[in-house]
Design a protein around this motif. Structure first.
Motif, PDB file in Angstrom:
ATOM      1  N   LYS A 278       0.839  -1.210   0.000  1.00 26.80           N
ATOM      2  CA  LYS A 278       0.000   0.000   0.000  1.00 26.80           C
ATOM      3  C   LYS A 278       0.863   1.244   0.000  1.00 26.80           C
ATOM      4  O   LYS A 278       1.897   1.288   0.678  1.00 26.80           O
ATOM      5  CB  LYS A 278      -0.893   0.039   1.255  1.00 26.80           C
ATOM      6  CG  LYS A 278      -1.495  -1.294   1.645  1.00 26.80           C
ATOM      7  CD  LYS A 278      -2.349  -1.202   2.892  1.00 26.80           C
ATOM      8  CE  LYS A 278      -2.758  -2.573   3.394  1.00 26.80           C
ATOM      9  NZ  LYS A 278      -1.716  -3.305   4.127  1.00 26.80           N
TER      10      LYS A 278
ATOM     11  N   ALA B  72      -9.403  -8.018  15.976  1.00 29.00           N
ATOM     12  CA  ALA B  72      -9.561  -6.746  16.705  1.00 29.00           C
ATOM     13  C   ALA B  72      -8.280  -6.438  17.491  1.00 29.00           C
ATOM     14  O   ALA B  72      -8.321  -5.966  18.621  1.00 29.00           O
ATOM     15  CB  ALA B  72     -10.788  -6.780  17.610  1.00 29.00           C
TER      16      ALA B  72
ATOM     17  N   LYS C  76      -2.976 -11.227  11.643  1.00 31.38           N
ATOM     18  CA  LYS C  76      -1.546 -11.057  11.886  1.00 31.38           C
ATOM     19  C   LYS C  76      -1.134 -11.856  13.121  1.00 31.38           C
ATOM     20  O   LYS C  76      -1.856 -11.878  14.111  1.00 31.38           O
ATOM     21  CB  LYS C  76      -1.235  -9.586  12.123  1.00 31.38           C
ATOM     22  CG  LYS C  76       0.178  -9.336  12.607  1.00 31.38           C
ATOM     23  CD  LYS C  76       0.198  -8.428  13.800  1.00 31.38           C
ATOM     24  CE  LYS C  76       1.516  -8.501  14.509  1.00 31.38           C
ATOM     25  NZ  LYS C  76       1.630  -7.471  15.556  1.00 31.38           N
ATOM     26  N   THR C  77       0.023 -12.488  13.030  1.00 28.45           N
ATOM     27  CA  THR C  77       0.674 -12.957  14.246  1.00 28.45           C
ATOM     28  C   THR C  77       2.169 -12.793  14.046  1.00 28.45           C
ATOM     29  O   THR C  77       2.666 -12.917  12.927  1.00 28.45           O
ATOM     30  CB  THR C  77       0.345 -14.424  14.604  1.00 28.45           C
ATOM     31  OG1 THR C  77       1.059 -14.728  15.800  1.00 28.45           O
ATOM     32  CG2 THR C  77       0.720 -15.425  13.530  1.00 28.45           C
ATOM     33  N   SER C  78       2.859 -12.488  15.131  1.00 29.44           N
ATOM     34  CA  SER C  78       4.317 -12.397  15.056  1.00 29.44           C
ATOM     35  C   SER C  78       4.933 -13.732  15.465  1.00 29.44           C
ATOM     36  O   SER C  78       6.136 -13.884  15.441  1.00 29.44           O
ATOM     37  CB  SER C  78       4.798 -11.289  15.994  1.00 29.44           C
ATOM     38  OG  SER C  78       4.297 -11.531  17.299  1.00 29.44           O
TER      39      SER C  78
ATOM     40  N   ARG D 121       1.696 -19.710  16.087  1.00 38.14           N
ATOM     41  CA  ARG D 121       0.262 -19.437  15.917  1.00 38.14           C
ATOM     42  C   ARG D 121      -0.200 -19.509  14.452  1.00 38.14           C
ATOM     43  O   ARG D 121      -1.400 -19.432  14.175  1.00 38.14           O
ATOM     44  CB  ARG D 121      -0.061 -18.041  16.457  1.00 38.14           C
ATOM     45  CG  ARG D 121      -0.060 -18.001  17.971  1.00 38.14           C
ATOM     46  CD  ARG D 121      -0.326 -16.614  18.501  1.00 38.14           C
ATOM     47  NE  ARG D 121      -0.670 -16.669  19.916  1.00 38.14           N
ATOM     48  CZ  ARG D 121      -0.751 -15.616  20.706  1.00 38.14           C
ATOM     49  NH1 ARG D 121      -0.526 -14.393  20.214  1.00 38.14           N
ATOM     50  NH2 ARG D 121      -1.092 -15.735  21.966  1.00 38.14           N
TER      51      ARG D 121
ATOM     52  N   SER E 192      -2.648 -22.649  13.854  1.00 39.00           N
ATOM     53  CA  SER E 192      -4.000 -22.637  14.437  1.00 39.00           C
ATOM     54  C   SER E 192      -4.829 -21.492  13.848  1.00 39.00           C
ATOM     55  O   SER E 192      -6.034 -21.627  13.659  1.00 39.00           O
ATOM     56  CB  SER E 192      -3.942 -22.571  15.960  1.00 39.00           C
ATOM     57  OG  SER E 192      -3.423 -21.329  16.375  1.00 39.00           O
TER      58      SER E 192
END
Ligand SMILES: NC(=O)c1ccc[n+]([C@@H]2O[C@H](COP(=O)([O-])OP(=O)(O)OC[C@H]3O[C@@H](n4cnc5c(N)ncnc54)[C@H](OP(=O)(O)O)[C@@H]3O)[C@@H](O)[C@H]2O)c1
Length: 286
Positions: A82, A196, A235-237, A241, A244
């Motif tokens: 973007k 969220a 998003k996960t860092s 994760r 799942s």
């Protein structure tokens, strides 16, 4: 009318209004910094086919490195980036696009979005990016955080329809007017912050539904987005994760529980900014 496709696997795709085929599920990489290459490579190796980055995230280079590390061919992975609309307008957008391609180590980006209706020069930048699309630097051009008035203004200017509109979407923020407009005008709806931002992961009702279905609260929120037919980019860092968060395709939330989650939208709450109400002047779309 844009179809409301519900992803049935990590490989599920949608055909956009410009003919481009896009995965319906992917990884968002906002605030992913040092471990970006490893995380992106791990996500790709797990089966993720879409990565959502941005100039503003300062990690296009990390995404490019991750793609190389994964060993997948460039054309197998769909990268969204973007431009952060600014007073620099068309020139700024083109310069930023070139920097994006350099960071990605690629001749093209699959999808480029105007990050928000702001900066006062969106129409001229959009025109310039349509030219860049003709040159092959962008496969698909879309927008983010556009409200109905901004989408109508683009149409009134006679500019090609954006292929997607990426907006904040989770049970507490459903933006039904924008979703309706997009679906009626064949603009695909891409939801951001499906968790969220984790701020309501402890919600009691979400927890009860999760327990009933033997899922995690995160999976309930992600599945809510998938089941609504939104392109979904949690998003996960944390590599642990990735799996799942993507285990959301071979089960569904029963209608009665979807109704309970949908009712959260009666008291809208946003976990982030909301530029969808910016004026046409702020956007540069008059
Ligand atoms: N266009 C825009 O204006 C805009 C705005 C915001 C976001 N986005 C895009 O949308 C993507 C996703 O949105 P987001 O980053 O705002 O937030 P999000 O995906 O709603 O939530 C991310 C948060 O949830 C946590 N989380 C992830 N998996 C979890 C799990 N299984 N259990 C518990 N917590 C979990 C993450 O922590 P860990 O990292 O510790 O797992 C992180 O704190 C962004 O990365 C970006 O690509 C776009």
């Amino acid at each position: 009318m844009a179809s409301r496709l519900i992803a049935s696997s990590l490989e599920s795709t949608v055909k956009l209004n410009d003919g481009v085929i896009m995965p319906l599920f992917g990884l968002g990489v906002y605030q992913i910094e040092n471990n970006c290459p490893q995380l992106v490579a791990a996500a790709i190796n797990h089966g993720y086919r879409l990565i959502d980055t941005a100039e503003f995230y300062h990690n296009e280079e990390g995404v490019g490195s991750g793609l190389k590390q994964s060993g997948k061919k460039r054309e197998e992975i769909f990268i969204v980036s973007k431009w952060w609309p600014s007073r620099e307008g068309a020139q700024g957008a083109l310069k930023t696009l070139d920097r994006c391609l350099k960071g990605l180590q690629s001749d093209y980006v699959d999808m480029y979005l105007l990050h928000a209706p702001q900066g006062g020069h969106c129409a001229e930048a959009y025109r310039a990016l349509l030219d860049a699309k003709k040159q092959g630097k962008i496969r698909s051009l879309g927008v983010s955080n556009f409200g109905v008035a901004h989408l109508e203004a683009l149409a009134k200017l006679g500019l090609d329809k954006p292929s997607v509109n990426q907006i904040e979407l989770h049970p507490w923020q459903q933006k039904k007017d924008i979703v309706k407009y997009c679906r009626e005008h064949d603009i695909a709806v891409m939801g951001y912050s499906p968790l969220a931002k984790g701020h309501r992961i402890q919600d009691k009702t979400v927890g009860e539904i999760a327990k009933k279905l033997s899922k995690t609260p995160a999976q309930i929120l992600i599945r809510w987005s998938v089941q609504n037919g939104f392109i979904t980019i949690p998003k996960t860092s944390q590599e642990s994760r990735l799996q799942s968060n993507a285990d959301v395709f071979d089960w569904s939330i029963p209608e009665e529980d979807m109704k309970v989650l949908d009712a959260f939208g009666d008291k809208p709450w946003s976990c982030t900014w909301n530029p969808t109400n910016n004026t046409l002047k702020e956007a540069g779309l008059q």
